[in-house]
Motif scaffolding. Structure first.
Motif, PDB file in Angstrom:
ATOM      1  N   MET A 256       0.842  -1.209   0.000  1.00 51.60           N
ATOM      2  CA  MET A 256       0.000   0.000   0.000  1.00 51.60           C
ATOM      3  C   MET A 256       0.876   1.257   0.000  1.00 51.60           C
ATOM      4  O   MET A 256       0.607   2.216  -0.725  1.00 51.60           O
ATOM      5  CB  MET A 256      -0.919   0.002   1.227  1.00 51.60           C
ATOM      6  CG  MET A 256      -2.055  -1.006   1.110  1.00 51.60           C
ATOM      7  SD  MET A 256      -3.192  -0.910   2.516  1.00 51.60           S
ATOM      8  CE  MET A 256      -2.479  -2.079   3.650  1.00 51.60           C
ATOM      9  N   ALA A 257       1.953   1.225   0.839  1.00 57.16           N
ATOM     10  CA  ALA A 257       2.830   2.399   0.931  1.00 57.16           C
ATOM     11  C   ALA A 257       3.471   2.700  -0.424  1.00 57.16           C
ATOM     12  O   ALA A 257       3.548   3.861  -0.844  1.00 57.16           O
ATOM     13  CB  ALA A 257       3.898   2.169   1.997  1.00 57.16           C
ATOM     14  N   LEU A 258       3.910   1.657  -1.122  1.00 58.44           N
ATOM     15  CA  LEU A 258       4.593   1.882  -2.402  1.00 58.44           C
ATOM     16  C   LEU A 258       3.615   2.298  -3.503  1.00 58.44           C
ATOM     17  O   LEU A 258       3.911   3.184  -4.312  1.00 58.44           O
ATOM     18  CB  LEU A 258       5.379   0.633  -2.835  1.00 58.44           C
ATOM     19  CG  LEU A 258       6.489   0.198  -1.874  1.00 58.44           C
ATOM     20  CD1 LEU A 258       7.347  -0.903  -2.491  1.00 58.44           C
ATOM     21  CD2 LEU A 258       7.379   1.359  -1.449  1.00 58.44           C
ATOM     22  N   LEU A 259       2.446   1.674  -3.510  1.00 56.37           N
ATOM     23  CA  LEU A 259       1.444   2.068  -4.520  1.00 56.37           C
ATOM     24  C   LEU A 259       1.061   3.531  -4.310  1.00 56.37           C
ATOM     25  O   LEU A 259       0.947   4.311  -5.268  1.00 56.37           O
ATOM     26  CB  LEU A 259       0.199   1.175  -4.426  1.00 56.37           C
ATOM     27  CG  LEU A 259       0.369  -0.291  -4.871  1.00 56.37           C
ATOM     28  CD1 LEU A 259      -0.873  -1.119  -4.529  1.00 56.37           C
ATOM     29  CD2 LEU A 259       0.677  -0.381  -6.371  1.00 56.37           C
ATOM     30  N   GLU A 260       0.915   3.909  -3.040  1.00 55.00           N
ATOM     31  CA  GLU A 260       0.521   5.295  -2.755  1.00 55.00           C
ATOM     32  C   GLU A 260       1.649   6.273  -3.071  1.00 55.00           C
ATOM     33  O   GLU A 260       1.400   7.462  -3.293  1.00 55.00           O
ATOM     34  CB  GLU A 260       0.068   5.429  -1.293  1.00 55.00           C
ATOM     35  CG  GLU A 260      -1.257   4.714  -1.085  1.00 55.00           C
ATOM     36  CD  GLU A 260      -1.895   4.964   0.269  1.00 55.00           C
ATOM     37  OE1 GLU A 260      -1.277   5.644   1.120  1.00 55.00           O
ATOM     38  OE2 GLU A 260      -3.023   4.477   0.469  1.00 55.00           O
TER      39      GLU A 260
END
Ligand SMILES: C[S@@+](CC[C@H](N)C(=O)[O-])C[C@H]1O[C@@H](n2cnc3c(N)ncnc32)[C@H](O)[C@@H]1O
Length: 432
Positions: free
Chosen positions: A125-129
């Motif tokens: 989630m952190a990387l996609l965001e």
């Protein structure tokens, strides 16, 4: 299973089971506790309808499937999304910088152990965001618990997995269904789950990449529960799998458990490490850590003081969302009363009964540490404080108690590291 006090032969058989668990998983029986192991064995014996401990040890030694079932009863796959939020902010910054390098292939990240997927999905989630598309990174997630991996693959979570104050990510990446929260397919597809035992020599060899393939390895909240030999094996595996300039992410309380081949990846970092110079000295202490709490903590505590400290910590934890409805106050009242009467064995038995009934609890382990300390058994006390940290790495009082134990035996460097970890835990609590 016979009563624990039924005789030395049962004690020997139980220690045989402890030896098996140590050999299979690297778990330190002194840290996990005989009560937890006894409880696990009792569950398995009931399921198999076996009466004698000797017969059970025989089955566990021969039958691999039974070994895996016993392991399931012993491991603590406790995790939640964005556990230690600042870790994910730090890794996101590192990942976006590395991904921007010219000619860079996809970033490779390993989460081991991954429990029910909360940690690797948080990374995704952190990387996609951060704007990295799914083709720009690969996340491998490994655990020894097949049940935990099954939960991870299902991707359905209860409110317990969302213990962070900030729930905004839940609205973006989950949808509510039958009282649970189902993770978005876009996140799920970023993570590949595998079974693996991190203390095995060939750990993660079959995952497809070359040696030293991972840019980031998460290995959080397990080391503290392992024997020194097992920690060494984990370090060797991590050393083999991590890229030369890669990042090793450990739990906040875990840097003191490493062997000194790592240095903080940034001044303010205690959890994100990189390789130190070849043959480097002990783990360097981050500069920002110089401001330790200095808070007076549990000195050669009179018993009443110890009980007050334990109670204060328990009251605080009971108010939080993660502790459920365990009758901790009752344990504190009973065990505290017994310990105040110098009836330490009974006080500890009272705590152990609670653990057998309700499973591992950071607050009960901490209370046991205080009782052991009052009873004058420093080694046992330290073991209990380590168990506390395994379940709650930010347990400030346990960190400070360990700092005190280390300074009592003249180990100033370890004492200082624990004090600094406590200072950070305190700062995190204040900021959240
Ligand atoms: C407390 S969880 C930590 C999960 C996650 N890293 C976190 O910090 O939230 C510990 C996990 O370690 C796993 N585990 C225990 N021994 C292991 C081993 N030898 N190899 C791989 N996983 C192991 C357990 O199954 C459990 O899921």
């Amino acid at each position: 299973m016979s009563r624990p006090d039924a005789g030395s032969s049962d004690a020997a058989r139980l220690s045989a089971v402890e030896g098996l668990l140590e050999c299979w998983l690297g778990l330190d029986p002194g840290t996990i506790g005989s009560a937890a192991i006894q409880r696990a064995v009792r569950i398995r014996m009931t399921a198999l309808e076996i009466d004698g401990l000797e017969a059970y040890v025989d089955v566990a030694e021969r039958d691999r499937a039974e070994r895996d079932r016993l392991v399931e009863e012993v491991v603590v796959p406790e995790s939640w999304f964005f556990r230690d939020r600042q870790v994910f902010d730090f890794v996101r910054g590192f990942a976006t910088t590395v991904a921007a390098l010219p000619g860079r292939g996809p970033l490779r990240i390993l989460s081991a152990p991954c429990a029910g997927g909360e940690e690797p999905y948080s990374v995704a989630m952190a990387l996609l965001e951060a704007g990295l598309g799914p083709a720009r990174f690969i996340i491998d997630a490994v655990d020894v618990s097949r049940k935990a991996l099954g939960r991870a693959e299902r991707g359905v979570y209860s409110a317990n997995a969302f213990r962070n104050a900030d729930h905004s990510f839940r609205d973006r990446w989950f949808c509510g269904e039958d009282g649970g929260f189902v993770i978005d397919t876009a996140v799920r597809q970023c993570v590949r789950f595998h079974w693996g035992n991190i203390v095995d020599r060939g750990f993660a060899e079959g995952l497809g990449g070359p040696a030293a393939a991972y840019d980031v390895i998460f290995c959080r909240n397990l080391l503290i529960y392992l024997t020194a030999e097992a920690r060494d094996r984990v370090e060797k595996n991590v050393g083999r799998l991590l890229a030369a300039d890669g990042l090793l992410v450990v739990g906040a309380a875990e840097p003191p458990t490493l062997q000194g081949r790592w240095i903080p990846a940034a001044d303010s970092s205690i959890f994100a490490l990189k390789r130190g110079p070849q043959g480097g000295g002990p783990l360097a202490v981050p500069k920002a850590a110089a401001t330790a709490t200095g808070r007076p903590r549990p000195g050669p505590t009179p018993l009443t003081g110890a009980m007050e400290l334990a109670s204060a910590s328990i009251v605080e934890a009971t108010a939080g969302p993660a502790t459920g409805h365990l009758p901790l106050d009752e344990v504190v009242r009973q065990a505290g009363g017994l310990a105040n009467d110098q009836r330490f064995v009974e006080a500890l038995t009272c705590c152990q009964q609670h653990l057998s009934q309700f499973g591992p609890s950071a607050e009960v382990f901490f209370l046991m540490g205080m009782i052991q300390q009052s009873a004058g058994d420093a080694d046992q006390a330290e073991g209990c404080f380590h168990k506390t940290l395994y379940l709650d790495p930010d347990h400030e009082d346990a960190l400070l108690a360990l700092a005190l134990s280390a300074s009592r035996r003249g180990d100033a460097a370890t004492a200082s590291r624990f004090r600094q970890a406590a200072a950070r835990a305190s700062a995190r609590k204040a900021a959240s």
